[in-house]
Design an enzyme around this catalytic site. Structure first.
Site, mmCIF file in Angstrom:
data_model
loop_
_atom_site.group_PDB
_atom_site.id
_atom_site.type_symbol
_atom_site.label_atom_id
_atom_site.label_comp_id
_atom_site.label_asym_id
_atom_site.label_seq_id
_atom_site.Cartn_x
_atom_site.Cartn_y
_atom_site.Cartn_z
ATOM 1 C CB ALA A 12 -28.730 42.165 -4.386
ATOM 2 C CD GLU B 160 -17.811 47.345 -1.963
ATOM 3 O OE1 GLU B 160 -16.785 46.729 -2.320
ATOM 4 O OE2 GLU B 160 -17.943 47.796 -0.805
ATOM 5 C CG ASP C 263 -13.424 37.000 6.152
ATOM 6 O OD1 ASP C 263 -13.608 38.008 6.860
ATOM 7 O OD2 ASP C 263 -13.380 37.046 4.902
ATOM 8 C CG HIS D 219 -20.724 76.717 8.507
ATOM 9 N ND1 HIS D 219 -21.929 76.053 8.349
ATOM 10 C CD2 HIS D 219 -20.739 77.742 7.615
ATOM 11 C CE1 HIS D 219 -22.652 76.664 7.425
ATOM 12 N NE2 HIS D 219 -21.945 77.687 6.957
HETATM 13 C C1 LIG Z 1 -14.248 41.672 -3.442
HETATM 14 C C2 LIG Z 1 -14.104 41.907 -1.955
HETATM 15 C C3 LIG Z 1 -14.055 43.203 -1.475
HETATM 16 C C4 LIG Z 1 -13.919 43.428 -0.100
HETATM 17 N N1 LIG Z 1 -13.890 44.712 0.343
HETATM 18 C C5 LIG Z 1 -13.759 44.949 1.666
HETATM 19 C C6 LIG Z 1 -13.686 46.275 2.157
HETATM 20 O O1 LIG Z 1 -13.754 47.243 1.406
HETATM 21 N N2 LIG Z 1 -13.547 46.461 3.488
HETATM 22 C C7 LIG Z 1 -13.469 45.401 4.360
HETATM 23 O O2 LIG Z 1 -13.338 45.626 5.563
HETATM 24 N N3 LIG Z 1 -13.528 44.127 3.912
HETATM 25 C C8 LIG Z 1 -13.667 43.879 2.594
HETATM 26 N N4 LIG Z 1 -13.703 42.593 2.151
HETATM 27 C C9 LIG Z 1 -13.609 41.496 3.130
HETATM 28 C C10 LIG Z 1 -12.141 41.289 3.535
HETATM 29 O O3 LIG Z 1 -11.364 41.078 2.388
HETATM 30 C C11 LIG Z 1 -12.038 40.107 4.482
HETATM 31 O O4 LIG Z 1 -12.903 40.296 5.563
HETATM 32 C C12 LIG Z 1 -10.609 39.963 5.027
HETATM 33 O O5 LIG Z 1 -9.677 39.903 3.979
HETATM 34 C C13 LIG Z 1 -10.519 38.716 5.910
HETATM 35 O O6 LIG Z 1 -9.205 38.577 6.364
HETATM 36 P P1 LIG Z 1 -8.684 37.175 6.961
HETATM 37 O O7 LIG Z 1 -7.294 37.428 7.360
HETATM 38 O O8 LIG Z 1 -9.653 36.679 7.939
HETATM 39 O O9 LIG Z 1 -8.760 36.169 5.724
HETATM 40 P P2 LIG Z 1 -7.994 36.200 4.323
HETATM 41 O O10 LIG Z 1 -7.475 37.547 3.987
HETATM 42 O O11 LIG Z 1 -8.912 35.555 3.346
HETATM 43 O O12 LIG Z 1 -6.718 35.287 4.574
HETATM 44 C C14 LIG Z 1 -6.815 33.910 4.692
HETATM 45 C C15 LIG Z 1 -5.653 33.291 3.950
HETATM 46 O O13 LIG Z 1 -5.594 31.902 4.273
HETATM 47 C C16 LIG Z 1 -5.210 31.181 3.148
HETATM 48 N N5 LIG Z 1 -5.648 29.796 3.340
HETATM 49 C C17 LIG Z 1 -6.914 29.338 3.410
HETATM 50 N N6 LIG Z 1 -6.944 28.031 3.658
HETATM 51 C C18 LIG Z 1 -5.650 27.636 3.750
HETATM 52 C C19 LIG Z 1 -5.029 26.391 3.990
HETATM 53 N N7 LIG Z 1 -5.734 25.279 4.200
HETATM 54 N N8 LIG Z 1 -3.673 26.352 3.988
HETATM 55 C C20 LIG Z 1 -2.927 27.455 3.796
HETATM 56 N N9 LIG Z 1 -3.476 28.662 3.571
HETATM 57 C C21 LIG Z 1 -4.818 28.750 3.552
HETATM 58 C C22 LIG Z 1 -5.903 31.908 2.016
HETATM 59 O O14 LIG Z 1 -5.241 31.688 0.773
HETATM 60 C C23 LIG Z 1 -5.815 33.357 2.451
HETATM 61 O O15 LIG Z 1 -4.702 34.026 1.888
HETATM 62 C C24 LIG Z 1 -13.825 42.329 0.785
HETATM 63 C C25 LIG Z 1 -13.855 41.012 0.290
HETATM 64 C C26 LIG Z 1 -13.987 40.816 -1.057
HETATM 65 C C27 LIG Z 1 -14.001 39.400 -1.577
HETATM 66 N N1 LIG Z 2 -17.097 47.048 1.791
HETATM 67 C C1 LIG Z 2 -16.905 45.915 2.453
HETATM 68 O O1 LIG Z 2 -16.651 45.899 3.659
HETATM 69 C C2 LIG Z 2 -17.027 44.609 1.733
HETATM 70 C C3 LIG Z 2 -17.006 44.561 0.344
HETATM 71 C C4 LIG Z 2 -17.124 43.328 -0.274
HETATM 72 C C5 LIG Z 2 -17.244 42.178 0.488
HETATM 73 N N2 LIG Z 2 -17.258 42.273 1.827
HETATM 74 C C6 LIG Z 2 -17.423 41.075 2.673
HETATM 75 O O2 LIG Z 2 -17.437 39.921 1.860
HETATM 76 C C7 LIG Z 2 -18.548 39.111 2.188
HETATM 77 C C8 LIG Z 2 -19.089 38.476 0.926
HETATM 78 O O3 LIG Z 2 -19.723 39.446 0.082
HETATM 79 P P1 LIG Z 2 -20.964 39.022 -0.806
HETATM 80 O O4 LIG Z 2 -21.465 40.223 -1.495
HETATM 81 O O5 LIG Z 2 -20.598 37.839 -1.621
HETATM 82 O O6 LIG Z 2 -21.990 38.489 0.287
HETATM 83 P P2 LIG Z 2 -23.321 39.137 0.907
HETATM 84 O O7 LIG Z 2 -23.737 38.240 1.992
HETATM 85 O O8 LIG Z 2 -23.122 40.587 1.194
HETATM 86 O O9 LIG Z 2 -24.382 39.064 -0.276
HETATM 87 C C9 LIG Z 2 -24.767 37.855 -0.857
HETATM 88 C C10 LIG Z 2 -25.900 38.136 -1.821
HETATM 89 O O10 LIG Z 2 -26.154 36.986 -2.606
HETATM 90 C C11 LIG Z 2 -27.537 36.701 -2.583
HETATM 91 N N3 LIG Z 2 -27.707 35.271 -2.786
HETATM 92 C C12 LIG Z 2 -27.285 34.274 -1.987
HETATM 93 N N4 LIG Z 2 -27.612 33.074 -2.529
HETATM 94 C C13 LIG Z 2 -28.238 33.346 -3.703
HETATM 95 C C14 LIG Z 2 -28.820 32.543 -4.707
HETATM 96 N N5 LIG Z 2 -28.819 31.222 -4.609
HETATM 97 N N6 LIG Z 2 -29.389 33.149 -5.764
HETATM 98 C C15 LIG Z 2 -29.387 34.504 -5.866
HETATM 99 N N7 LIG Z 2 -28.859 35.308 -4.949
HETATM 100 C C16 LIG Z 2 -28.292 34.732 -3.878
HETATM 101 C C17 LIG Z 2 -28.015 37.219 -1.233
HETATM 102 O O11 LIG Z 2 -29.390 37.442 -1.240
HETATM 103 C C18 LIG Z 2 -27.200 38.506 -1.126
HETATM 104 O O12 LIG Z 2 -27.804 39.545 -1.849
HETATM 105 C C19 LIG Z 2 -19.556 40.012 2.857
HETATM 106 O O13 LIG Z 2 -20.169 39.307 3.911
HETATM 107 C C20 LIG Z 2 -18.768 41.177 3.367
HETATM 108 O O14 LIG Z 2 -18.600 41.082 4.753
HETATM 109 C C21 LIG Z 2 -17.146 43.463 2.481
#
Ligand SMILES: Cc1cc2nc3c(=O)[nH]c(=O)nc-3n(C[C@H](O)[C@H](O)[C@H](O)COP(=O)(O)OP(=O)(O)OC[C@H]3O[C@@H](n4cnc5c(N)ncnc54)[C@H](O)[C@@H]3O)c2cc1C
Ligand SMILES: NC(=O)c1ccc[n+]([C@@H]2O[C@H](COP(=O)([O-])OP(=O)(O)OC[C@H]3O[C@@H](n4cnc5c(N)ncnc54)[C@H](O)[C@@H]3O)[C@@H](O)[C@H]2O)c1
Length: 505
Positions: free
Chosen positions: A201, A207, A336, A473
C-alpha cells in the site's frame, strides 16, 4: 566510445568506474569524460535504469490515461453526460488497453535504445553492457562470469546500482512457483485482467492500482497497516477516505497473505483475517497478482563486502555527508543504493552534487544538503509533500501551529467542484518557519514546489514569503495562500506577534 559486450580476457585501469546506467549514466559517467577522465560504465540491463525502463516514466505514461478515465467518470458532475451502455449501465467508452501499453513500452524502448548511438563518438567511455559487475577487491570489479576474466580497476568508483523489488517468497508460501508480477512485469502487461490482487500500500501499489482499477480491473489491495505510511497522518486518512470509494477498488486492511497457488490460470491466495473472532484462513481468487512491498538495494549482487564497503542494516551503502563510503576510500554511492531518498530527482540531485564537488572540482567539497527534498505520489488523489509531517514535529517536540485549507475553499476549487483534498501547513511558533507542507488533491505534485523552493533559499522557508507573494487569481496556488493566511491567524490566536507588513496579507 568502446562497447564491451561479451568481451573476454580483458583488464584495464580507469580514472573512474560508474556502476549503473540510471542517474549514473547521463548525470555522472558521460559528463565525467568531458573533464578528460577515462570512464568505464557498467550496466547489466537496459540503459536508462529504473526510471526510464520500469519506473517513473512508463508508470506516469499509464497513469495519465487513468486520470483521463477519472475525468470521464466524473463528467456528469459538470453537466457533461457520457452515454451509458444499455446492458451494463456502465459509461460508454472503450480503453484500447493492449494498444496503450504497447505504445508506452515502445516509447520507452526507443528512448533507451537511442542512448548508445548518442555517445558513440565519446572515446573516453568504455561501456560494459549486459553483464553484471561484482567487486572482487578494493576498487576492483569483475564484469560478467569469472570464466570471462574481465577485471577492471579505477582510482575512483561511483556506485549507482539502484534497487530492485523485494521478494516475499519467504513470507508467502508457494509464491515463487506462481507467475506473479512486480512493477517490472506489471508495467509491460498488455492483457487486461478481470481481477487483480496487490500486496502492498505504498507508492507503487497506490499508483499502479489507480491505473489498473481505472482501466477496468477489479483490484483488491492487501494493506498491512495503512496506506502510504510515510505520509502525514491527516493525508493518509484523506487518501484512504477517497481512494477506497473509487470504482473497482477493494481493500483488505490488516489481513495477512500466507499462501498462494496458481491453478487453471488463477491465483488462489489464502490469508488470515484477524478481524474474525478466531483468526481464520480465507481465500481470494484473481487472474493476476502484483507484489509491491518495497525495494531492496542491489548491494548483495555487487558483493560490496569484497571491496570493504560497509552497508547499513538495510543493506544500503553507508555513506557520510559527502556521499563517500564510510569504509572504502575513493568510493562514493548515490541514488537508491545510498538510501537517502528513493526518488529519481534525488538520484539526479546527488549526481549533480558529485559532479560539482568530486569530478569537476568546481567547488571545495561541502556536505550535501537534502533540505527541501519534495515527494509526490501520482495516485488519484495525488499527494505531495515537503518538510516534516505533523507526527515528526510532535516527536521532535517542536512548538508549532498546523492548519488545513480545503481545495473547496478557493475559487479554482469551486470550479473543480472539489469535495476532497487540502493543503496542510505546519509553521513553527515564534520564528514563522514552515516546518512542513502536505498536499492531497488535484495537481498536488505541481503545487508543492511553491513551498519547496522556499526550503532551498538562504534562511529557510518562512511563512512571510508565502504571504508576501502576489497570486494569480483564480489559480490553484491560491489554496496554498489561503492555508498560509490560516496559519497566520492560528499564530495570532496562539499569542504570536505578526509584523504589520503581514497583518493584512
Ligand atoms: C514503478 C516505479 C515508479 C517510480 N516512479 C517514480 C516517480 O514518479 N518519481 C521518482 O522520483 N521516482 C520514482 N521511482 C523511483 C526511481 O525510479 C528511482 O529512485 C531511480 O530510478 C533511482 O535511480 P538510480 O540511478 O539510483 O538507480 P537505477 O535507475 O535503478 O539504476 C541502477 C542501474 O544499475 C544497474 N545495476 C545494478 N546492479 C548492477 C551490477 N551489479 N552490474 C551492472 N549493473 C548493475 C541496474 O540494472 C540499473 O539499470 C519509481 C520506481 C518504480 C519502481
Ligand atoms: N512517485 C514516486 O516518487 C514513486 C513511485 C513509485 C515508487 N517510488 C519509489 O520506489 C520505492 C518502492 O516503492 P514501493 O511502493 O514498493 O515501496 P513502499 O515502501 O512505498 O511501500 C511498500 C508497501 O509494502 C508493504 N509491505 C511491506 N512488506 C509487506 C508484507 N510482507 N506484506 C504486506 N505488505 C507489505 C508496506 O507496508 C508498504 O505499504 C519507494 O520507496 C519510492 O521511493 C517512488
Amino acid at each position: 566510445m568502446v562497447l564491451l559486450k561479451n568481451v573476454k580476457n580483458f583488464t584495464k585501469h580507469y580514472d573512474i568506474i560508474v556502476i549503473g546506467a540510471g542517474a549514473g549514466l547521463g548525470k555522472l559517467g558521460r559528463p565525467a569524460t568531458e573533464y578528460g577522465y577515462s570512464v568505464a560504465l557498467c550496466e547489466n540491463d537496459k540503459l536508462g535504469g529504473t526510471c526510464l525502463n520500469r519506473g517513473c516514466i512508463p508508470s506516469k505514461m499509464l497513469i495519465h490515461p487513468a486520470d483521463v478515465v477519472q475525468t470521464i467518470e466524473s463528467a456528469h458532475r459538470f453537466e457533461v453526460d457520457v452515454k451509458k451502455k444499455e446492458t451494463s449501465g456502465d459509461l460508454d467508452y472503450d480503453i484500447r488497453f493492449s494498444e496503450l501499453v504497447a505504445r508506452v513500452s515502445k516509447t520507452i524502448d526507443d528512448e533507451s535504445d537511442s542512448i548508445l548511438p548518442n555517445v558513440e563518438k565519446n572515446q573516453k567511455l568504455d561501456w560494459f553492457v549486459g553483464q553484471t559487475a561484482r567487486f572482487i577487491g578494493e576498487r576492483t570489479l569483475q564484469v560478467g562470469s569469472p570464466d570471462d576474466n574481465v577485471v577492471i580497476t579505477a582510482d575512483r568508483v561511483f556506485v549507482a546500482a539502484g534497487a530492485r523489488a523485494v521478494d516475499l517468497s519467504d513470507q508467502i508460501e508457494g509464491l515463487a512457483s506462481t507467475p506473479y508480477m512486480t512493477y517490472r512485469e506489471a508495467l509491460r502487461n498488455q492483457q487486461r485482467f478481470k481481477r487483480l490482487i496487490c500486496i502492498g500500500a505504498g507508492y507503487i501499489a497506490t499508483e499502479l492500482c489507480h491505473f489498473f482499477s481505472s482501466t477496468g480491473t477489479h483490484t483488491t489491495l492487501f494493506v498491512r497497516s495503512k496506506f502510504l505510511k510515510y505520509e502525514d497522518e491527516e493525508v493518509q486518512k484523506e487518501f484512504e477516505r477517497v481512494f477506497v470509494k473509487r470504482k473497482n477498488i477493494e481493500v483488505k486492511q490488516g489481513m495477512k497473505p500466507i499462501r498462494v497457488r496458481y491453478e487453471n490460470n488463477e491465483f488462489i491466495l489464502t490469508y488470515l483475517n484477524p478481524h474474525l473472532d478466531t483468526a481464520q484462513e480465507q481465500e481470494i481468487r484473481a487472474d493476476a497478482l502484483l507484489v509491491a512491498a518495497g525495494v531492496k538495494p542491489n548491494t548483495d549482487i555487487l558483493q560490496c563486502e569484497k571491496a570493504g564497503i560497509k552497508l547499513t542494516k538495510d543493506g544500503f551503502v553507508e555513506v557520510d555527508k559527502y556521499l563517500r563510503s564510510v569504509s572504502a576510500p575513493n568510493v562514493w554511492a548515490l541514488g537508491d543504493i545510498a538510501g537517502n531518498y528513493l526518488f529519481r530527482h534525488n538520484a539526479n540531485f546527488e549526481s549533480e552534487y558529485l559532479m560539482e564537488t568530486v569530478i569537476s572540482k568546481m567547488s571545495e567539497p561541502y556536505p550535501i544538503d537534502h533540505t527541501g527534498m519534495p515527494h509526490a505520489v501520482f495516485a488519484n488523489p495525488q499527494i505531495a509533500g515537503v518538510g516534516l509531517t505533523e507526527q515528526e514535529c510532535r516527536e521532535k517536540g517542536l512548538n508549532f501551529v498546523s492548519v488545513k485549507n480545503n481545495y473547496s475553499a478557493s475559487a479554482m476549487g469551486m470550479a473543480l467542484l472539489s469535495d476532497e483534498g487540502f493543503v496542510k501547513l505546519i509553521v513553527e511558533r515564534g520564528t514563522r518557519r514552515i516546518l512542513g507542507c502536505h498536499i492531497i488533491g488535484h495537481e498536488a505534485s505541481t503545487l508543492v514546489h511553491q513551498v519547496g523552493v522556499l526550503f532551498r533559499i538562504e534562511g529557510g522557508a518562512k511563512l512571510d514569503d508565502l504571504l508576501n507573494c502576489i497570486y494569480i487569481h483564480p489559480a490553484l496556488n491560491e489554496i496554498v495562500r489561503n492555508a498560509a493566511r490560516k496559519a497566520k491567524q492560528a499564530l495570532l490566536n496562539a499569542g504570536d506577534t505578526i509584523p504589520p507588513s503581514l497583518y493584512f496579507k
